[in-house]
Scaffold this motif. Sequence first.
Motif, PDB file in Angstrom:
ATOM      1  N   ALA A   1       0.996  -1.333  -0.382  1.00  0.00           N
ATOM      2  CA  ALA A   1       0.236   0.017  -0.209  1.00  0.00           C
ATOM      3  C   ALA A   1       0.436   1.179   0.161  1.00  0.00           C
ATOM      4  CB  ALA A   1      -0.617   0.219   1.177  1.00  0.00           C
ATOM      5  N   PHE A   2       1.837   0.740   0.704  1.00  0.00           N
ATOM      6  CA  PHE A   2       2.378   2.682   0.634  1.00  0.00           C
ATOM      7  C   PHE A   2       3.507   2.643  -0.342  1.00  0.00           C
ATOM      8  CE2 PHE A   2       1.109   1.944   5.016  1.00  0.00           C
ATOM      9  CZ  PHE A   2       1.186   2.952   5.748  1.00  0.00           C
ATOM     10  N   GLU A   3       4.353   1.454  -0.824  1.00  0.00           N
ATOM     11  CA  GLU A   3       4.711   1.449  -2.588  1.00  0.00           C
ATOM     12  C   GLU A   3       3.593   2.348  -3.171  1.00  0.00           C
ATOM     13  OE1 GLU A   3       5.882  -1.790  -6.096  1.00  0.00           O
ATOM     14  OE2 GLU A   3       5.841  -2.373  -3.776  1.00  0.00           O
ATOM     15  N   MET A   4       2.633   2.282  -3.240  1.00  0.00           N
ATOM     16  CA  MET A   4       1.609   2.422  -4.380  1.00  0.00           C
ATOM     17  C   MET A   4       1.385   4.058  -3.930  1.00  0.00           C
ATOM     18  SD  MET A   4       0.991   0.115  -6.300  1.00  0.00           S
ATOM     19  CE  MET A   4      -0.929   0.872  -6.885  1.00  0.00           C
ATOM     20  N   LEU A   5       0.805   4.220  -2.680  1.00  0.00           N
ATOM     21  CA  LEU A   5       1.262   5.709  -2.603  1.00  0.00           C
ATOM     22  C   LEU A   5       2.698   6.253  -2.996  1.00  0.00           C
ATOM     23  CD1 LEU A   5       0.434   5.935   1.532  1.00  0.00           C
ATOM     24  CD2 LEU A   5      -1.257   6.530  -0.474  1.00  0.00           C
ATOM     25  N   ALA A   6       3.683   6.009  -2.752  1.00  0.00           N
ATOM     26  CA  ALA A   6       4.830   6.479  -3.314  1.00  0.00           C
ATOM     27  C   ALA A   6       5.069   6.655  -4.976  1.00  0.00           C
ATOM     28  CB  ALA A   6       6.133   5.942  -2.891  1.00  0.00           C
ATOM     29  N   LYS A   7       4.398   5.764  -5.150  1.00  0.00           N
ATOM     30  CA  LYS A   7       4.559   5.663  -6.973  1.00  0.00           C
ATOM     31  C   LYS A   7       3.403   6.541  -7.499  1.00  0.00           C
ATOM     32  CE  LYS A   7       5.277   0.889  -8.152  1.00  0.00           C
ATOM     33  NZ  LYS A   7       4.778  -0.345  -8.869  1.00  0.00           N
ATOM     34  N   ALA A   8       2.648   7.328  -6.839  1.00  0.00           N
ATOM     35  CA  ALA A   8       1.635   8.282  -7.503  1.00  0.00           C
ATOM     36  C   ALA A   8       2.382   9.558  -7.767  1.00  0.00           C
ATOM     37  CB  ALA A   8       0.407   9.041  -6.520  1.00  0.00           C
ATOM     38  N   GLU A   9       1.664  10.188  -8.890  1.00  0.00           N
ATOM     39  CA  GLU A   9       2.355  11.111  -9.688  1.00  0.00           C
ATOM     40  C   GLU A   9       1.887  12.053  -9.391  1.00  0.00           C
ATOM     41  OE1 GLU A   9       1.823  10.610 -14.075  1.00  0.00           O
ATOM     42  OE2 GLU A   9       3.708   8.825 -13.837  1.00  0.00           O
ATOM     43  N   LEU A  10       2.363  13.178  -8.988  1.00  0.00           N
ATOM     44  CA  LEU A  10       1.857  13.740  -7.680  1.00  0.00           C
ATOM     45  C   LEU A  10       2.717  14.357  -6.526  1.00  0.00           C
ATOM     46  CD1 LEU A  10      -1.497  12.422  -5.916  1.00  0.00           C
ATOM     47  CD2 LEU A  10      -1.265  14.287  -7.423  1.00  0.00           C
TER      48      LEU A  10
ATOM     49  N   ILE B   1       2.679  13.142  -1.291  1.00  0.00           N
ATOM     50  CA  ILE B   1       2.462  11.919  -1.223  1.00  0.00           C
ATOM     51  C   ILE B   1       2.286  11.520   0.915  1.00  0.00           C
ATOM     52  CG2 ILE B   1       4.069  10.354  -1.498  1.00  0.00           C
ATOM     53  CD1 ILE B   1       4.220  10.771  -5.047  1.00  0.00           C
ATOM     54  N   VAL B   2       3.768  13.039   1.077  1.00  0.00           N
ATOM     55  CA  VAL B   2       4.130  12.872   2.376  1.00  0.00           C
ATOM     56  C   VAL B   2       2.702  12.823   3.175  1.00  0.00           C
ATOM     57  CG1 VAL B   2       5.026  13.344   3.983  1.00  0.00           C
ATOM     58  CG2 VAL B   2       6.107  13.591   2.097  1.00  0.00           C
ATOM     59  N   ARG B   3       1.581  13.806   2.575  1.00  0.00           N
ATOM     60  CA  ARG B   3       0.392  13.989   3.447  1.00  0.00           C
ATOM     61  C   ARG B   3      -0.234  12.665   3.403  1.00  0.00           C
ATOM     62  NH1 ARG B   3      -2.375  15.200   7.418  1.00  0.00           N
ATOM     63  NH2 ARG B   3      -4.221  15.810   6.876  1.00  0.00           N
ATOM     64  N   ALA B   4      -0.343  11.759   2.184  1.00  0.00           N
ATOM     65  CA  ALA B   4      -1.129  10.902   2.377  1.00  0.00           C
ATOM     66  C   ALA B   4      -0.589   9.698   3.181  1.00  0.00           C
ATOM     67  CB  ALA B   4      -1.324  10.467   0.784  1.00  0.00           C
ATOM     68  N   ALA B   5       1.149   9.248   2.948  1.00  0.00           N
ATOM     69  CA  ALA B   5       1.324   8.263   3.951  1.00  0.00           C
ATOM     70  C   ALA B   5       1.492   8.529   5.002  1.00  0.00           C
ATOM     71  CB  ALA B   5       2.338   8.854   3.271  1.00  0.00           C
TER      72      ALA B   5
END
Length: 287
Positions: free
Chosen positions: A118-127, A132-136
């Motif tokens: 799941a956290f790998e997926m967050l890191a892959k986001a083109e944002l 991404i840090v906020r999402a994590a």
Amino acid sequence: MKMKNEWLEQIEAALKEAAAVQDTPYKQTAEAMAYSLEAGGKRLRPMLVLEFCRLAGGDVEKAMPFACAVEMIHTYSLIHDDLPCMDNDDMRRGKPSCHKAFGEATALLAGDALLTKAFEMLAKAELPPERIVRAAAILSRCAGIDGMIGGQAVDLLNEAQAPDFSTLELTCRLKTAALLQAACLLGIAAAGNDQMADKAREYGLNLGLAFQIVDDILDVTGDSALLGKPVGSDAENGKTTFVTLCGLQKARELAERYSRGAAEVLAQIPGSEDLSRLTEQLLLRKH
């Protein structure tokens, strides 16, 4: 919900791609991950990510990794919940539970792997990195000891001593509502717009409480074929639910009250009519 079918197709495709099994020595664990992740379900949490991203003015396509991430967390929690040391359920979504299909050790690893993925997926986001840090931060808190895991821990304590209403509501706030709140807040984070954060958090809380109470009701009144798992398991396990504590009629009134609370929040958000309809459908669902 607007574009619901299209979004569902995109979510399913993204999850399938993320869970693609490679020919490796640990292939069986990867197969167990895919088995549970692709088993279907409402995909409510990823839908909420995309919808709140849209409502906050963000790019829905770029929010898809966040949507996949929250569904991976949800799926891992189901795998672990079904284990003999937890709820000991043999069926999930009309199929044998992960540990029944692959064994307990592999199921445990598959859940762990989905949590990490799941956290790998967050890191892959083109944002932007700050989103991404906020999402994590959102996902780790809502899924961790102060959220879903904390709720599961309280739920286990409830088995030893029947909870009162406030303890049962706290359990639901943590175990069920926290991850729904995370989904709403991840959509806000993807959009980079915090102005709706309080409304997203309040909506997710009310939706989570209503959702869990309806689940409790369906465990008494539902159809096993529609639910994809046996009904009556809560009573069989001596588990205290909103139905056993308050009675069926009072539980229905509570579900309606929390659903109204969710609807009242959405009434303050322009363009949320489709989400309002979904909220109403969840109250009336049969599975």
